[in-house]
Structure formats: C-alpha cells, structure tokens
Design a protein around this motif. Structure first.
Motif, PDB file in Angstrom:
ATOM      1  N   MET A 117       0.838  -1.157   0.000  1.00 19.37           N
ATOM      2  CA  MET A 117       0.000   0.000   0.000  1.00 19.37           C
ATOM      3  C   MET A 117       0.890   1.229   0.000  1.00 19.37           C
ATOM      4  N   LEU A 118       0.515   2.206  -0.770  1.00 20.33           N
ATOM      5  CA  LEU A 118       1.237   3.471  -0.820  1.00 20.33           C
ATOM      6  C   LEU A 118       0.265   4.573  -0.448  1.00 20.33           C
ATOM      7  N   LEU A 119       0.636   5.359   0.538  1.00 18.48           N
ATOM      8  CA  LEU A 119      -0.183   6.478   0.986  1.00 18.48           C
ATOM      9  C   LEU A 119       0.661   7.730   0.884  1.00 18.48           C
ATOM     10  N   LEU A 120       0.192   8.676   0.116  1.00 15.79           N
ATOM     11  CA  LEU A 120       0.895   9.946  -0.014  1.00 15.79           C
ATOM     12  C   LEU A 120       0.138  10.995   0.786  1.00 15.79           C
ATOM     13  N   VAL A 121       0.852  11.674   1.652  1.00 16.55           N
ATOM     14  CA  VAL A 121       0.259  12.726   2.466  1.00 16.55           C
ATOM     15  C   VAL A 121       1.059  13.990   2.222  1.00 16.55           C
ATOM     16  N   ASP A 122       0.375  15.041   1.840  1.00 15.99           N
ATOM     17  CA  ASP A 122       1.040  16.315   1.585  1.00 15.99           C
ATOM     18  C   ASP A 122       0.604  17.310   2.650  1.00 15.99           C
ATOM     19  N   VAL A 123       1.468  17.495   3.634  1.00 15.32           N
ATOM     20  CA  VAL A 123       1.195  18.431   4.716  1.00 15.32           C
ATOM     21  C   VAL A 123       2.427  19.297   4.874  1.00 15.32           C
ATOM     22  N   GLN A 124       2.200  20.568   4.927  1.00 18.31           N
ATOM     23  CA  GLN A 124       3.305  21.487   5.136  1.00 18.31           C
ATOM     24  C   GLN A 124       3.320  21.936   6.593  1.00 18.31           C
ATOM     25  N   ARG A 125       4.507  22.129   7.112  1.00 20.30           N
ATOM     26  CA  ARG A 125       4.661  22.509   8.519  1.00 20.30           C
ATOM     27  C   ARG A 125       3.832  23.743   8.867  1.00 20.30           C
ATOM     28  N   ASN A 126       3.750  24.709   7.955  1.00 24.34           N
ATOM     29  CA  ASN A 126       3.012  25.933   8.264  1.00 24.34           C
ATOM     30  C   ASN A 126       1.498  25.697   8.356  1.00 24.34           C
ATOM     31  N   MET A 127       1.037  24.523   7.958  1.00 29.44           N
ATOM     32  CA  MET A 127      -0.376  24.185   8.100  1.00 29.44           C
ATOM     33  C   MET A 127      -0.677  23.703   9.515  1.00 29.44           C
ATOM     34  N   LEU A 128       0.346  23.249  10.230  1.00 28.31           N
ATOM     35  CA  LEU A 128       0.153  22.641  11.536  1.00 28.31           C
ATOM     36  C   LEU A 128       0.716  23.460  12.696  1.00 28.31           C
ATOM     37  N   GLU A 129       1.510  24.451  12.390  1.00 27.19           N
ATOM     38  CA  GLU A 129       2.161  25.234  13.445  1.00 27.19           C
ATOM     39  C   GLU A 129       1.736  26.698  13.359  1.00 27.19           C
ATOM     40  N   PRO A 130       1.904  27.438  14.464  1.00 30.36           N
ATOM     41  CA  PRO A 130       1.570  28.863  14.466  1.00 30.36           C
ATOM     42  C   PRO A 130       2.368  29.602  13.400  1.00 30.36           C
ATOM     43  N   PRO A 131       1.908  30.717  12.906  1.00 32.94           N
ATOM     44  CA  PRO A 131       0.890  31.573  13.485  1.00 32.94           C
ATOM     45  C   PRO A 131      -0.550  31.233  13.064  1.00 32.94           C
ATOM     46  N   THR A 132      -0.740  30.497  11.977  1.00 36.80           N
ATOM     47  CA  THR A 132      -2.117  30.221  11.530  1.00 36.80           C
ATOM     48  C   THR A 132      -2.296  28.750  11.158  1.00 36.80           C
ATOM     49  N   PRO A 133      -2.325  27.874  12.162  1.00 35.05           N
ATOM     50  CA  PRO A 133      -2.516  26.454  11.858  1.00 35.05           C
ATOM     51  C   PRO A 133      -3.961  26.172  11.430  1.00 35.05           C
ATOM     52  N   VAL A 134      -4.141  25.077  10.762  1.00 34.34           N
ATOM     53  CA  VAL A 134      -5.484  24.661  10.362  1.00 34.34           C
ATOM     54  C   VAL A 134      -6.267  24.247  11.607  1.00 34.34           C
ATOM     55  N   PRO A 135      -7.607  24.253  11.528  1.00 34.49           N
ATOM     56  CA  PRO A 135      -8.388  23.773  12.675  1.00 34.49           C
ATOM     57  C   PRO A 135      -7.999  22.320  12.995  1.00 34.49           C
ATOM     58  N   ASP A 136      -7.955  21.999  14.254  1.00 34.88           N
ATOM     59  CA  ASP A 136      -7.597  20.652  14.728  1.00 34.88           C
ATOM     60  C   ASP A 136      -6.184  20.249  14.339  1.00 34.88           C
ATOM     61  N   ALA A 137      -5.292  21.215  14.227  1.00 34.14           N
ATOM     62  CA  ALA A 137      -3.909  20.928  13.841  1.00 34.14           C
ATOM     63  C   ALA A 137      -3.241  19.947  14.809  1.00 34.14           C
ATOM     64  N   GLU A 138      -3.536  20.040  16.090  1.00 38.16           N
ATOM     65  CA  GLU A 138      -2.929  19.131  17.068  1.00 38.16           C
ATOM     66  C   GLU A 138      -3.375  17.691  16.819  1.00 38.16           C
ATOM     67  N   ILE A 139      -4.642  17.508  16.508  1.00 37.42           N
ATOM     68  CA  ILE A 139      -5.161  16.165  16.236  1.00 37.42           C
ATOM     69  C   ILE A 139      -4.552  15.609  14.956  1.00 37.42           C
ATOM     70  N   VAL A 140      -4.454  16.455  13.937  1.00 34.42           N
ATOM     71  CA  VAL A 140      -3.858  16.035  12.664  1.00 34.42           C
ATOM     72  C   VAL A 140      -2.392  15.679  12.865  1.00 34.42           C
ATOM     73  N   SER A 141      -1.665  16.494  13.619  1.00 33.91           N
ATOM     74  CA  SER A 141      -0.251  16.220  13.884  1.00 33.91           C
ATOM     75  C   SER A 141      -0.073  14.886  14.604  1.00 33.91           C
TER      76      SER A 141
END
Length: 67
Positions: A1-25
């Motif tokens: 199985m191959l799973l590709l996840v595209d997440v950028q650090r600025n999506m998960l960390e301040p100053p403007t993380p996405v909602p539920d960034a802690e859960i996603v992280s």
C-alpha cells in the motif's frame, strides 16, 4: 500500500494552523511510527530468511529480538 500525504509545517504550526492541527499532527505521527515499525519488521523478516506474511516459516530464535 502506498499512501501519499502532503502536509506542510506551516499548516500545523503557528501563526495560523489549520483547525484541529494538534489532532492532525498526532494522527500523522502515529501513522509514520506505524510505517517505520512495519519497515523494520519487514527488514528483520528478510534478515531471517522469511517472507512477509509467513508466520513462523523459517523462523530462527534470535535472543532479544522479537518480530
């Protein structure tokens, strides 16, 4: 199985993380830990001359190592 996840650090960390960034992280960290563990297990089975999925076939006892 191959799973590709595209997440950028600025999506998960301040100053403007996405909602539920802690859960996603946390979910991504768990996913990566499981993938690394599966890779190590696969490498260990190959080192013992086993194919992935061969439960016990060709198993040799290695002190201190659990697969």
């Amino acid at each position: 199985m191959l799973l590709l996840v595209d997440v950028q650090r600025n999506m998960l960390e301040p100053p403007t993380p996405v909602p539920d960034a802690e859960i996603v992280s946390a979910a991504l960290a768990t996913l990566l830990d499981r993938a690394r563990a599966a890779d190590l297990r696969e490498r260990g089975e190959r080192a013992l001359g086993r194919r992935s999925g061969d439960r016990g076939a060709g198993r040799r006892h290695v002190p201190g190592v659990t697969f």
